[in-house]
Design a protein around this motif. Structure first.
Motif, PDB file in Angstrom:
ATOM      1  N   THR A   1     -21.253 -47.618 -22.758  1.00 50.46           N
ATOM      2  CA  THR A   1     -20.885 -46.212 -22.908  1.00 50.46           C
ATOM      3  C   THR A   1     -20.410 -45.637 -21.575  1.00 50.46           C
ATOM      4  OG1 THR A   1     -22.540 -45.983 -24.640  1.00 50.46           O
ATOM      5  CG2 THR A   1     -21.716 -43.958 -23.667  1.00 50.46           C
ATOM      6  N   LEU A   2     -21.165 -45.934 -20.505  1.00 45.81           N
ATOM      7  CA  LEU A   2     -20.810 -45.420 -19.186  1.00 45.81           C
ATOM      8  C   LEU A   2     -19.463 -45.980 -18.748  1.00 45.81           C
ATOM      9  CD1 LEU A   2     -21.684 -43.644 -16.870  1.00 45.81           C
ATOM     10  CD2 LEU A   2     -23.010 -45.528 -15.929  1.00 45.81           C
ATOM     11  N   GLY A   3     -19.272 -47.281 -19.001  1.00 48.82           N
ATOM     12  CA  GLY A   3     -18.005 -47.925 -18.658  1.00 48.82           C
ATOM     13  C   GLY A   3     -16.835 -47.244 -19.361  1.00 48.82           C
ATOM     14  N   ARG A   4     -17.008 -47.010 -20.683  1.00 48.88           N
ATOM     15  CA  ARG A   4     -15.929 -46.372 -21.445  1.00 48.88           C
ATOM     16  C   ARG A   4     -15.674 -44.957 -20.959  1.00 48.88           C
ATOM     17  NH1 ARG A   4     -15.660 -47.471 -27.868  1.00 48.88           N
ATOM     18  NH2 ARG A   4     -16.165 -49.687 -27.846  1.00 48.88           N
ATOM     19  N   SER A   5     -16.733 -44.267 -20.562  1.00 48.19           N
ATOM     20  CA  SER A   5     -16.545 -42.871 -20.171  1.00 48.19           C
ATOM     21  C   SER A   5     -15.788 -42.768 -18.848  1.00 48.19           C
ATOM     22  CB  SER A   5     -17.884 -42.134 -20.099  1.00 48.19           C
ATOM     23  OG  SER A   5     -18.587 -42.506 -18.947  1.00 48.19           O
TER      24      SER A   5
ATOM     25  N   ASP B   1     -27.068 -35.547 -20.924  1.00 46.43           N
ATOM     26  CA  ASP B   1     -27.741 -36.821 -20.641  1.00 46.43           C
ATOM     27  C   ASP B   1     -27.634 -37.188 -19.165  1.00 46.43           C
ATOM     28  OD1 ASP B   1     -28.737 -37.307 -23.059  1.00 46.43           O
ATOM     29  OD2 ASP B   1     -27.697 -39.207 -23.391  1.00 46.43           O
ATOM     30  N   GLU B   2     -28.628 -37.939 -18.690  1.00 41.89           N
ATOM     31  CA  GLU B   2     -28.624 -38.434 -17.314  1.00 41.89           C
ATOM     32  C   GLU B   2     -27.843 -39.747 -17.263  1.00 41.89           C
ATOM     33  OE1 GLU B   2     -30.455 -36.977 -14.897  1.00 41.89           O
ATOM     34  OE2 GLU B   2     -32.046 -35.835 -15.878  1.00 41.89           O
ATOM     35  N   LEU B   3     -27.013 -39.912 -16.238  1.00 37.58           N
ATOM     36  CA  LEU B   3     -26.214 -41.134 -16.116  1.00 37.58           C
ATOM     37  C   LEU B   3     -27.070 -42.387 -16.034  1.00 37.58           C
ATOM     38  CD1 LEU B   3     -23.100 -40.650 -13.901  1.00 37.58           C
ATOM     39  CD2 LEU B   3     -23.543 -40.019 -16.264  1.00 37.58           C
ATOM     40  N   GLU B   4     -28.191 -42.281 -15.288  1.00 37.50           N
ATOM     41  CA  GLU B   4     -28.976 -43.498 -15.042  1.00 37.50           C
ATOM     42  C   GLU B   4     -29.569 -44.103 -16.321  1.00 37.50           C
ATOM     43  OE1 GLU B   4     -32.569 -42.903 -12.798  1.00 37.50           O
ATOM     44  OE2 GLU B   4     -32.504 -40.744 -13.107  1.00 37.50           O
ATOM     45  N   TYR B   5     -29.721 -43.284 -17.364  1.00 40.78           N
ATOM     46  CA  TYR B   5     -30.293 -43.817 -18.603  1.00 40.78           C
ATOM     47  C   TYR B   5     -29.228 -44.247 -19.611  1.00 40.78           C
ATOM     48  CZ  TYR B   5     -34.430 -41.643 -16.657  1.00 40.78           C
ATOM     49  OH  TYR B   5     -35.454 -41.279 -15.829  1.00 40.78           O
TER      50      TYR B   5
END
Lengths: 205, 205
Positions: B188-192, B179-183
């Motif tokens: 989810t991004l915060g947790r990752s 997956d692309e980060l921007e999408y």
């Protein structure tokens, strides 16, 4: 997919044989049934078996009907001289819901499609020709979908009834009510210009 | 929708009771069955009834199984000290297909959801707690979906097994492989980022 149970695998397999339902959806449906009361499953399966074993078709228009002559054919108020030729019961239901047609239907049961192995003898075409031959029909309206199969079927029937005195027509193709011209496909837009109607007629309904 | 046949209406109604299937789709499915051999309908309906009446669940993990102890629980090569807690059989199938898990499962049969009237006593939670109490389990992995219901269920079980000596973990949440980060969504991004892992570990599989 690996299943932990033969019964489950079998049920999922049988449901996934239905058109448009894959194994994933089938599994979801089966798990739903398992969570519901057992009555729902027995009602569903007996409804399907009853339908398949006891189904009857109108002897005149071949529509699905529980009695020998369907409600539409038996209705004395319907115009028996105009017959609309359709593919299946869904088309009858769609046209009936418009409230614009007071004639009878003739359900072909499909379209001529050599690729699917469907020839003229697999459809209820001869009984339609017989109706025309009997001389009681004034107009035949073709309402099949405008695909190659639909056009072929229309033309085949047209050739069969051409020798007899009957008007043939086909439902109008054109831009759907409310649609924007710029998004319409070229063929439809082209036809709607070619088959334009007097403006006063468009005011009628 | 107006039907010309009670049998047809009944069959369409019963199919449309399934989740995600409306009356239109149900009618399409029924007409398909009518066009097929009668055997297909009888096979489908008996598969459903057989499943619903004869279905069994593994007495240990509560997964669907034709035998008393399911294949996974009965496999001597699986690690009986690690138990992965899942909602239903679909999650078991999904995790099994990765080939990354060699422990056992525990199928809850749902999630705690007061809105749907599902409380802790409706799920197989006490049998999981009993397994932990017996002292043979080293790790419990929570693999429920990360919704409010999933989190509530996780926390409820966590509180029940907290007094005992058992490691609890939850499957990693993060950006999907490829997956692309921007999408990605913010949570989810915060947790990752919060739960980042040593780079060397990421080289392992």
């Amino acid at each position: 997919m690996e299943f932990s149970s033969k019964l489950l695998e079998n049920a999922v397999y049988e449901i996934s044989q239905l058109p448009g339902i894959g194994k994933r959806t089938a599994l979801r449906l089966v798990l739903h049934l398992l969570r519901q009361d057992i009555d729902q499953t027995t009602r569903l399966s007996s409804a399907l078996v009853n339908l398949r074993t006891e189904i009857n078709f109108c002897k005149s228009c071949h529509n699905i009907s529980d009695v020998e002559l369907c409600e539409i054919c038996a209705n004395p108020l319907r115009d028996k001289e105009v017959i609309c030729v359709v593919e299946d019961i869904r088309d009858v239901m769609a046209i009936e819901s418009t409230g614009q047609f007071r004639g009878l239907y003739h359900v072909l049961g499909g379209k001529i499609s050599p690729i699917d192995g469907v020839g003229p003898s697999d459809l209820f075409i001869s009984s339609l020709v017989d109706k025309v031959k009997a001389g009681k029909v004034k107009e035949i309206i073709f309402a099949l979908s405008s695909t190659m199969e639909g056009d072929t079927t229309n033309f085949y029937i047209y050739k069969q009834i051409e020798p007899y005195e009957v008007v043939t027509s086909t439902i109008a193709r054109g831009i759907a009510v409310g649609d924007e011209l710029e998004y319409a496909d070229q063929i439809t837009l082209g036809r709607s210009i070619l088959h334009r109607i007097p403006f006063e007629n468009s005011l009628k309904s």
